[in-house]
Enzyme design. Structure first.
Site, short mmCIF file in Angstrom:
data_model
loop_
_atom_site.label_atom_id
_atom_site.label_comp_id
_atom_site.label_asym_id
_atom_site.label_seq_id
_atom_site.Cartn_x
_atom_site.Cartn_y
_atom_site.Cartn_z
CB CYS A 175 56.03 22.54 9.56
SG CYS A 175 55.16 24.23 9.40
NE ARG A 224 55.62 17.25 11.98
CZ ARG A 224 55.30 17.28 13.31
NH1 ARG A 224 54.78 16.27 13.62
NH2 ARG A 224 55.15 18.29 14.30
CD1 TRP A 248 49.24 22.85 8.97
CD2 TRP A 248 49.09 21.67 7.21
NE1 TRP A 248 48.06 22.50 8.92
CE2 TRP A 248 47.77 21.65 7.55
CE3 TRP A 248 49.11 20.85 6.06
CZ2 TRP A 248 46.58 20.95 6.97
CZ3 TRP A 248 48.08 19.95 5.42
CH2 TRP A 248 46.90 20.24 6.03
CG ASN A 254 56.36 22.13 13.57
OD1 ASN A 254 55.36 22.85 13.51
ND2 ASN A 254 56.25 21.17 14.43
N GLY A 255 55.74 25.60 14.21
CA GLY A 255 54.88 26.37 15.32
C GLY A 255 54.45 27.64 15.06
CD GLU A 295 31.88 13.05 14.58
OE1 GLU A 295 30.90 13.32 13.71
OE2 GLU A 295 33.12 12.72 14.28
CE LYS A 309 34.29 9.64 12.80
NZ LYS A 309 34.22 11.19 12.76
CD GLU A 315 33.46 8.06 9.58
OE1 GLU A 315 33.50 8.48 8.23
OE2 GLU A 315 33.46 8.89 10.44
CG HIS A 352 8.19 12.37 19.60
ND1 HIS A 352 6.76 12.76 19.98
CD2 HIS A 352 8.99 12.97 20.50
CE1 HIS A 352 6.81 13.33 20.83
NE2 HIS A 352 7.96 13.58 21.36
CE LYS A 383 40.78 13.33 6.48
NZ LYS A 383 39.89 13.43 7.74
C1 F6R Z 1 33.51 11.78 9.07
C2 F6R Z 1 33.98 12.61 7.79
C3 F6R Z 1 33.32 13.23 7.02
C4 F6R Z 1 33.69 14.56 6.81
C5 F6R Z 1 32.79 15.14 5.73
C6 F6R Z 1 33.39 16.73 5.56
O1 F6R Z 1 34.45 11.10 9.85
O2 F6R Z 1 35.22 12.45 8.01
O3 F6R Z 1 31.91 13.11 7.26
O4 F6R Z 1 33.46 15.17 8.00
O5 F6R Z 1 33.31 14.42 4.47
O6 F6R Z 1 34.71 16.63 5.10
P1 F6R Z 1 35.48 18.36 5.12
O7 F6R Z 1 35.32 18.53 6.44
O8 F6R Z 1 36.60 18.18 4.73
O9 F6R Z 1 34.50 19.19 4.21
#
Ligand code: F6R
Length: 622
Positions: free
Chosen positions: A2, A27, A75, A101-102, A495, A499, A502, A518, A617
């Site tokens: 928060c 936050r 939050w 906050n905490g 992963e 990264k 993307e 394979h 996002k």
């Molecule tokens: C990769 C990334 C995406 C999310 C995916 C799911 O860095 O951020 O692959 O992981 O869109 O998003 P959430 O977890 O919000 O359902």
């Protein structure tokens, strides 16, 4: 996570508090509130659910007027995001108010004790306990500072707090433990804040409080002591960032900031879940205990994880541990596939829906399908009150704090940690984990934040930076890059590749190392680097063999290996070392250089790191 702000001076406090909160909205933004001591000695509190704009609208009609006040943007962790649970929280007579906050881990027992003494609680928050405890400690005395110190000695958990009291109208008190809090020094005015941007407009002279510090502010004085009242004099820092840089904590991108925040996120993921009391830490997952009590887990014989992207990679990592610890079969299902399949699901399948945002359309649809089949559902999300929580029988929050960068970082590690807690809890319940095994897991989890700090520190050294720079040089112009791993190293390879692609738009794929021959090995040549997850573990030797096979095809090899593994150097062109950790826990460290590598390659290619092209996002459409 928060945001807190406090002001004492000669100016009108409300606009200063609101402006500070706007800078702290990153936050948390479930609700916001302010408390201002008016010139007539009243304490006026205004709070509103939702983003700060709701609070602004509220105060526009009845603005608290005074020169001392505190504010908070929330939050949510304990209690739904609504007006009542919004901070600041008052004692019985609203003489004292607290913004926090905490997480106060022992709030339930303190609350019971205070209620037995006649205190009346209005919210479901852990924070309100602090206000009543200060009231209790203050009694008839006038020593607010002592009452706050005595209160904080009684709580376990984490806090940054700001306190004002009607009976002490010219003061704001702040204190911290495991949550950030700074003091801003002005001329005839002083400030408190969770972060520098909140007060940068007013002062550049900052004092960073340490854990255990309490700061007592008037317009002209700032007194800092420890909880026993021993004076402390931390140094004053001059901050020369501009506001924009300050919002990113001085980092050039949120992605870099969020990588650096991972030790704190890992620490927060454990707060309130591993209770670190003598003689041994104990696991406390209230949401799951409630599910057991409701009988919803009685028929469970298997687990299905639902997720997308990074969330599914976190699930794939946790699957190994949960199968080992709880001896339950675990499936990992990509939500966009699951929703159109005809899955075998019912009351015997515990569905764990994982979503940082809690709003991903495919995950919501897949979860609804499981719910219609009467499967018990647990949501693992970072977003309190998000859509996924409304579909679930129980919720485990990731507690990672807001993640602004589109590419996930800290939510990944917080998800793995949360799922490991779940795995340990299931193992204990099924009696498939012995007491010492459970203790070893809890201790390994408790060690992670510090090991992450060490890992990050490695890449701040000259040697660490040189290694990253040389690998970046090799990856930045390649057309394609392969990542391999085995066991928990396999989803980590996925992963790492995600990264890279993307953020930098370099084509990258992750493979189970054993699958190389394979098919994928046909891709290897001098122009296709191979990043191998080769940390210690059951399949280490096998991964080394796969590395050798790739090297024989002239691929440039980058090995991520355990610190002290000198033998790997003969097989790799570059070695990135990470601290030693038990096999299941190593991905929580190894992911850091993978994130840093993707970041450096993206920078080298001039990409928009925080908002990569074509991505959002929160993927709320199918
Ligand atoms: C990769 C990334 C995406 C999310 C995916 C799911 O860095 O951020 O692959 O992981 O869109 O998003 P959430 O977890 O919000 O359902």
């Amino acid at each position: 996570m928060c945001g807190i702000v406090g002001y004492v001076g000669a100016r009108h406090a409300t606009p200063i508090l609101l402006d500070g909160l706007a800078r702290l909205e990153y936050r948390g933004y479930d609700s916001a509130g302010i408390a201002v001591i008016t010139s007539t000695g009243e304490l006026q509190i205004a709070k509103a659910q939702g983003r700060l704009q709701s609070l602004r609208t509220l105060v526009a009609t009845a603005e608290p007027v005074g020169v001392v006040g505190i504010g908070h943007t929330r939050w949510a962790t304990h209690g739904r995001p609504n007006d009542v649970n919004a901070h600041p929280h008052g004692d019985c007579a609203d003489r004292i108010t607290v913004a926090h906050n905490g997480i106060i881990e022992n709030y339930a027992s303190l609350r019971d004790e205070l209620m037995a003494k006649g205190h009346t609680f209005r919210s479901q928050t852990d924070t309100e306990t602090l206000a009543h405890l200060i009231e209790e400690e203050l009694g008839d005395s006038d020593d607010l500072n002592l009452a706050v110190r005595n209160t904080l000695k009684r709580v376990t958990g984490s806090y940054a707090i700001a306190v004002v009291s009607r009976a002490h109208p010219g003061r704001v008190i702040g204190a911290r433990k495991d949550s950030p809090l700074i003091v801003g020094l002005g001329v005839d005015e002083n400030f408190l804040a969770s972060d520098i941007p909140a007060i940068l407009k007013h002062t550049r002279e900052i004092v960073q409080l340490d854990d255990g510090d309490i700061a007592d502010l008037t317009a002209t004085t700032v007194t800092i002591s420890d909880l026993d009242g021993h004076p402390r004099q931390p140094p004053t820092l001059h901050v020369d960032w501009n506001i924009e840089a300050a919002e990113r904590g001085g980092y050039p991108h949120f992605f870099a900031k969020e990588i650096a925040e991972q030790p704190d996120a890992a620490h927060r993921a454990l707060l309130g879940r591993i209770i670190t009391r003598e003689p041994a830490p104990t696991l406390a997952l209230d949401a799951l205990d409630a599910l057991v009590a409701s009988g919803r887990l009685d028929a469970v014989r298997r687990i299905t994880f639902l997720g997308c992207g990074t969330s599914i990679h976190a699930a794939m990592i946790a699957r190994y541990a949960i199968e080992r610890w709880a001896r339950l079969p675990v499936d990992v299902a990509i939500a966009s596939e699951y929703r159109y399949a005809d899955p075998v699901v019912g009351p015997d399948t515990l569905c764990i829906a994982i979503s940082q945002s809690g709003e991903t359309a495919d995950i919501l649809a897949a979860t609804r399908l499981a719910r219609e089949a009467n499967a018990p559902i647990i949501a693992v999300t970072n977003t309190v009150g998000s859509a996924i929580t409304r579909l679930a029988d129980g919720v485990l929050y990731q507690q990672a704090g807001p993640e602004i960068s589109v590419a996930a970082t800290k939510s990944f590690i917080a998800t793995v940690m949360t799922l490991y807690l779940l795995g340990a809890w299931l193992g204990r319940r099924a009696q498939t984990l012995s007491e010492p095994e459970e203790q070893a897991i809890l201790h390994a989890l408790l060690d992670i934040p510090e090991q992450m700090r060490r890992t990050l520190a490695t890449f701040e050294t000259r040697e660490g930076q040189q290694t990253l720079a040389s690998v970046t040089g090799r990856l930045k112009d390649c057309a394609s890059c392969l990542y391999i791993g085995r066991g928990v190293g396999y989803p980590l390879a996925l992963e790492g590749a995600l990264k890279l692609k993307e953020l930098s738009y370099v084509h990258a794929e992750g493979f189970a190392a054993g699958e190389m021959k394979h098919g994928p090995i046909a891709l290897l040549d001098t122009a296709t680097p191979l990043v191998a997850i080769a940390t210690e573990g059951k399949t280490y030797e096998k991964v080394v063999s796969n590395i050798q096979e790739a090297r024989a095809r002239d691929a440039f090899i980058v090995a991520l290996a355990t610190e002290g593994d000198d033998a790997i150097r003969q097989h790799a062109d570059a070695v990135i070392a990470v601290p030693r950790a038990p096999e299941f826990f190593a991905p929580l460290l190894t992911v850091i250089p993978l994130q840093l590598l993707a970041y450096q390659v993206a920078l080298a290619r001039g990409c928009n790191v925080d908002q990569p092209r074509n991505l959002a996002k929160s993927v709320t459409v199918e």
